[in-house]
Design a protein around this motif. Structure first.
Motif, PDB file in Angstrom:
ATOM      1  N   VAL A  31       0.859  -1.183   0.000  1.00 19.42           N
ATOM      2  CA  VAL A  31       0.000   0.000   0.000  1.00 19.42           C
ATOM      3  C   VAL A  31       0.895   1.233   0.000  1.00 19.42           C
ATOM      4  O   VAL A  31       1.819   1.335   0.797  1.00 19.42           O
ATOM      5  CB  VAL A  31      -0.923   0.037   1.242  1.00 19.42           C
ATOM      6  CG1 VAL A  31      -1.830   1.268   1.215  1.00 19.42           C
ATOM      7  CG2 VAL A  31      -1.756  -1.235   1.337  1.00 19.42           C
ATOM      8  N   HIS A  32       0.611   2.161  -0.907  1.00 19.10           N
ATOM      9  CA  HIS A  32       1.358   3.420  -0.998  1.00 19.10           C
ATOM     10  C   HIS A  32       0.456   4.533  -0.465  1.00 19.10           C
ATOM     11  O   HIS A  32      -0.675   4.687  -0.921  1.00 19.10           O
ATOM     12  CB  HIS A  32       1.735   3.665  -2.461  1.00 19.10           C
ATOM     13  CG  HIS A  32       2.453   4.938  -2.712  1.00 19.10           C
ATOM     14  ND1 HIS A  32       2.538   5.487  -3.957  1.00 19.10           N
ATOM     15  CD2 HIS A  32       3.118   5.787  -1.893  1.00 19.10           C
ATOM     16  CE1 HIS A  32       3.220   6.614  -3.899  1.00 19.10           C
ATOM     17  NE2 HIS A  32       3.586   6.811  -2.647  1.00 19.10           N
ATOM     18  N   LEU A  33       0.969   5.290   0.506  1.00 24.19           N
ATOM     19  CA  LEU A  33       0.232   6.408   1.090  1.00 24.19           C
ATOM     20  C   LEU A  33       0.992   7.705   0.836  1.00 24.19           C
ATOM     21  O   LEU A  33       2.219   7.746   0.990  1.00 24.19           O
ATOM     22  CB  LEU A  33       0.063   6.228   2.599  1.00 24.19           C
ATOM     23  CG  LEU A  33      -0.707   4.992   3.053  1.00 24.19           C
ATOM     24  CD1 LEU A  33       0.247   3.875   3.444  1.00 24.19           C
ATOM     25  CD2 LEU A  33      -1.605   5.324   4.215  1.00 24.19           C
ATOM     26  N   ILE A  34       0.278   8.743   0.466  1.00 25.30           N
ATOM     27  CA  ILE A  34       0.853  10.085   0.281  1.00 25.30           C
ATOM     28  C   ILE A  34       0.003  11.062   1.070  1.00 25.30           C
ATOM     29  O   ILE A  34      -1.220  10.938   1.133  1.00 25.30           O
ATOM     30  CB  ILE A  34       0.889  10.503  -1.203  1.00 25.30           C
ATOM     31  CG1 ILE A  34       2.018   9.808  -1.938  1.00 25.30           C
ATOM     32  CG2 ILE A  34       1.043  12.016  -1.350  1.00 25.30           C
ATOM     33  CD1 ILE A  34       2.218  10.264  -3.376  1.00 25.30           C
ATOM     34  N   HIS A  35       0.673  12.041   1.636  1.00 23.45           N
ATOM     35  CA  HIS A  35       0.004  13.117   2.366  1.00 23.45           C
ATOM     36  C   HIS A  35      -0.418  14.210   1.382  1.00 23.45           C
ATOM     37  O   HIS A  35       0.381  14.646   0.548  1.00 23.45           O
ATOM     38  CB  HIS A  35       0.932  13.672   3.450  1.00 23.45           C
ATOM     39  CG  HIS A  35       2.313  13.996   2.964  1.00 23.45           C
ATOM     40  ND1 HIS A  35       3.193  13.040   2.479  1.00 23.45           N
ATOM     41  CD2 HIS A  35       2.952  15.170   2.860  1.00 23.45           C
ATOM     42  CE1 HIS A  35       4.308  13.624   2.111  1.00 23.45           C
ATOM     43  NE2 HIS A  35       4.201  14.919   2.329  1.00 23.45           N
ATOM     44  N   ALA A  36      -1.671  14.630   1.456  1.00 24.70           N
ATOM     45  CA  ALA A  36      -2.193  15.658   0.543  1.00 24.70           C
ATOM     46  C   ALA A  36      -1.427  16.972   0.682  1.00 24.70           C
ATOM     47  O   ALA A  36      -1.396  17.779  -0.258  1.00 24.70           O
ATOM     48  CB  ALA A  36      -3.682  15.879   0.807  1.00 24.70           C
ATOM     49  N   GLU A  37      -0.791  17.176   1.821  1.00 26.91           N
ATOM     50  CA  GLU A  37       0.015  18.383   2.015  1.00 26.91           C
ATOM     51  C   GLU A  37       1.144  18.474   0.988  1.00 26.91           C
ATOM     52  O   GLU A  37       1.574  19.569   0.629  1.00 26.91           O
ATOM     53  CB  GLU A  37       0.579  18.421   3.444  1.00 26.91           C
ATOM     54  CG  GLU A  37      -0.473  18.616   4.524  1.00 26.91           C
ATOM     55  CD  GLU A  37      -1.163  17.326   4.993  1.00 26.91           C
ATOM     56  OE1 GLU A  37      -1.950  17.407   5.954  1.00 26.91           O
ATOM     57  OE2 GLU A  37      -0.935  16.243   4.391  1.00 26.91           O
ATOM     58  N   MET A  91       0.087  10.277  -8.408  1.00 24.99           N
ATOM     59  CA  MET A  91       1.463   9.852  -8.146  1.00 24.99           C
ATOM     60  C   MET A  91       1.522   8.376  -7.777  1.00 24.99           C
ATOM     61  O   MET A  91       2.507   7.893  -7.245  1.00 24.99           O
ATOM     62  CB  MET A  91       2.102  10.731  -7.077  1.00 24.99           C
ATOM     63  CG  MET A  91       2.387  12.118  -7.634  1.00 24.99           C
ATOM     64  SD  MET A  91       3.242  13.234  -6.524  1.00 24.99           S
ATOM     65  CE  MET A  91       4.696  12.328  -6.109  1.00 24.99           C
ATOM     66  N   GLY A  92       0.437   7.654  -8.085  1.00 28.65           N
ATOM     67  CA  GLY A  92       0.422   6.212  -7.929  1.00 28.65           C
ATOM     68  C   GLY A  92       0.072   5.711  -6.551  1.00 28.65           C
ATOM     69  O   GLY A  92       0.154   4.513  -6.285  1.00 28.65           O
ATOM     70  N   GLU A  93      -0.372   6.603  -5.673  1.00 29.10           N
ATOM     71  CA  GLU A  93      -0.694   6.164  -4.317  1.00 29.10           C
ATOM     72  C   GLU A  93      -2.066   5.518  -4.254  1.00 29.10           C
ATOM     73  O   GLU A  93      -2.936   5.802  -5.063  1.00 29.10           O
ATOM     74  CB  GLU A  93      -0.610   7.337  -3.324  1.00 29.10           C
ATOM     75  CG  GLU A  93      -1.773   8.298  -3.344  1.00 29.10           C
ATOM     76  CD  GLU A  93      -1.702   9.373  -4.408  1.00 29.10           C
ATOM     77  OE1 GLU A  93      -2.534  10.287  -4.373  1.00 29.10           O
ATOM     78  OE2 GLU A  93      -0.835   9.296  -5.304  1.00 29.10           O
ATOM     79  N   ASN A  94      -2.224   4.658  -3.252  1.00 27.92           N
ATOM     80  CA  ASN A  94      -3.507   4.017  -2.983  1.00 27.92           C
ATOM     81  C   ASN A  94      -4.349   4.824  -2.007  1.00 27.92           C
ATOM     82  O   ASN A  94      -5.574   4.803  -2.080  1.00 27.92           O
ATOM     83  CB  ASN A  94      -3.315   2.622  -2.388  1.00 27.92           C
ATOM     84  CG  ASN A  94      -2.542   1.699  -3.278  1.00 27.92           C
ATOM     85  OD1 ASN A  94      -1.404   1.361  -2.988  1.00 27.92           O
ATOM     86  ND2 ASN A  94      -3.141   1.280  -4.379  1.00 27.92           N
ATOM     87  N   VAL A  95      -3.683   5.488  -1.061  1.00 31.33           N
ATOM     88  CA  VAL A  95      -4.381   6.245  -0.024  1.00 31.33           C
ATOM     89  C   VAL A  95      -3.748   7.624   0.093  1.00 31.33           C
ATOM     90  O   VAL A  95      -2.539   7.740   0.282  1.00 31.33           O
ATOM     91  CB  VAL A  95      -4.317   5.523   1.349  1.00 31.33           C
ATOM     92  CG1 VAL A  95      -5.034   6.331   2.426  1.00 31.33           C
ATOM     93  CG2 VAL A  95      -4.891   4.114   1.253  1.00 31.33           C
ATOM     94  N   THR A  96      -4.576   8.644  -0.033  1.00 31.39           N
ATOM     95  CA  THR A  96      -4.132  10.022   0.178  1.00 31.39           C
ATOM     96  C   THR A  96      -4.688  10.454   1.531  1.00 31.39           C
ATOM     97  O   THR A  96      -5.884  10.310   1.780  1.00 31.39           O
ATOM     98  CB  THR A  96      -4.666  10.953  -0.930  1.00 31.39           C
ATOM     99  OG1 THR A  96      -4.327  10.403  -2.204  1.00 31.39           O
ATOM    100  CG2 THR A  96      -4.069  12.345  -0.809  1.00 31.39           C
ATOM    101  N   THR A  97      -3.791  10.955   2.397  1.00 32.28           N
ATOM    102  CA  THR A  97      -4.195  11.361   3.736  1.00 32.28           C
ATOM    103  C   THR A  97      -4.035  12.870   3.901  1.00 32.28           C
ATOM    104  O   THR A  97      -3.391  13.528   3.094  1.00 32.28           O
ATOM    105  CB  THR A  97      -3.336  10.673   4.817  1.00 32.28           C
ATOM    106  OG1 THR A  97      -1.985  11.127   4.693  1.00 32.28           O
ATOM    107  CG2 THR A  97      -3.402   9.167   4.704  1.00 32.28           C
ATOM    108  N   ARG A  98      -4.609  13.374   4.978  1.00 26.27           N
ATOM    109  CA  ARG A  98      -4.381  14.764   5.389  1.00 26.27           C
ATOM    110  C   ARG A  98      -4.330  14.771   6.910  1.00 26.27           C
ATOM    111  O   ARG A  98      -5.055  14.048   7.569  1.00 26.27           O
ATOM    112  CB  ARG A  98      -5.473  15.700   4.880  1.00 26.27           C
ATOM    113  CG  ARG A  98      -5.132  17.179   5.200  1.00 26.27           C
ATOM    114  CD  ARG A  98      -6.010  18.174   4.473  1.00 26.27           C
ATOM    115  NE  ARG A  98      -5.806  18.281   3.054  1.00 26.27           N
ATOM    116  CZ  ARG A  98      -4.815  18.969   2.461  1.00 26.27           C
ATOM    117  NH1 ARG A  98      -3.895  19.573   3.175  1.00 26.27           N
ATOM    118  NH2 ARG A  98      -4.754  19.031   1.144  1.00 26.27           N
ATOM    119  N   GLY A  99      -3.418  15.602   7.445  1.00 25.16           N
ATOM    120  CA  GLY A  99      -3.328  15.769   8.893  1.00 25.16           C
ATOM    121  C   GLY A  99      -2.378  14.815   9.585  1.00 25.16           C
ATOM    122  O   GLY A  99      -2.395  14.703  10.805  1.00 25.16           O
TER     123      GLY A  99
END
Length: 185
Positions: free
Chosen positions: A65-71, A88-96
């Motif tokens: 699983v690839h995670l990237i921060h929306a920041e 950018m190929g991520e599976n999960v985009t997070t914030r915070g």
């Protein structure tokens, strides 16, 4: 802004059954323990990334699983790049969540049931410039000590399966004991 607006959360989820750079945004993804994202080309118990398969296909898959921060998208937008979730190929985009500041082994509880264990940093590659020329330089930086900063997100393995959707809360569980700084995987 209220405290609820500041809570760590999932902004978007993406998956692709083929090995393309960007992944289309979907309503939900299903994580499968020890496997990855159901229906994603990078799911599996052994490496699925093409260059890594070519070197040694028996390596364990630490990149389920690839995670990237929306920041990061906000940061590169200030430099003139337009990047949206999944691109950018991520599976999960997070914030915070300061994903890049987490130690190896951190558990991220996504939504009601899913949990992933952070294994390391994504090592941005030249394909990023194929998506948007010059973007690789924007996701690689230099720390004050001169070392390379990799800003392209983190990789994880699925500990507990479950469905993950945009808007889900994310709970961070730091590892007990000595904490190891993230390194590229």
């Amino acid at each position: 802004m209220t405290d609820e607006d500041d809570r760590p959360s999932v902004v978007s989820v993406s998956r692709d059954d083929d090995h393309r750079f960007s992944k289309p945004v979907v309503d939900e993804i299903t994580l499968i323990a020890g496997w990855g994202v159901e229906g994603d080309a990078h799911a599996g118990t052994t490496v699925q990334h093409r260059s890594r398969v070519a070197r040694d296909p028996s390596q364990p898959n630490l990149r389920q699983v690839h995670l990237i921060h929306a920041e990061l998208f906000d940061e590169v937008a200030a430099a003139g790049f337009a990047v949206a979730p999944g691109q950018m190929g991520e599976n999960v985009t997070t914030r915070g969540i300061d994903l890049l500041g987490l130690p190896t082994g951190t558990l991220l509880h996504l939504g009601a049931d899913a949990c992933v264990r952070v294994t390391g940093l994504r090592n941005p590659c030249q394909q990023i410039n194929g998506f948007e020329p010059g973007l690789l330089r924007a996701v690689l930086g230099r720390a004050e000590d001169g070392s390379v900063e990799r800003k392209g997100g983190v990789m994880a393995v699925v500990v507990t399966g479950g469905v993950v959707r945009a808007g889900d809360d994310v709970r961070v569980e730091l590892p007990v004991g000595e904490r190891e700084q993230l390194a590229p995987v």
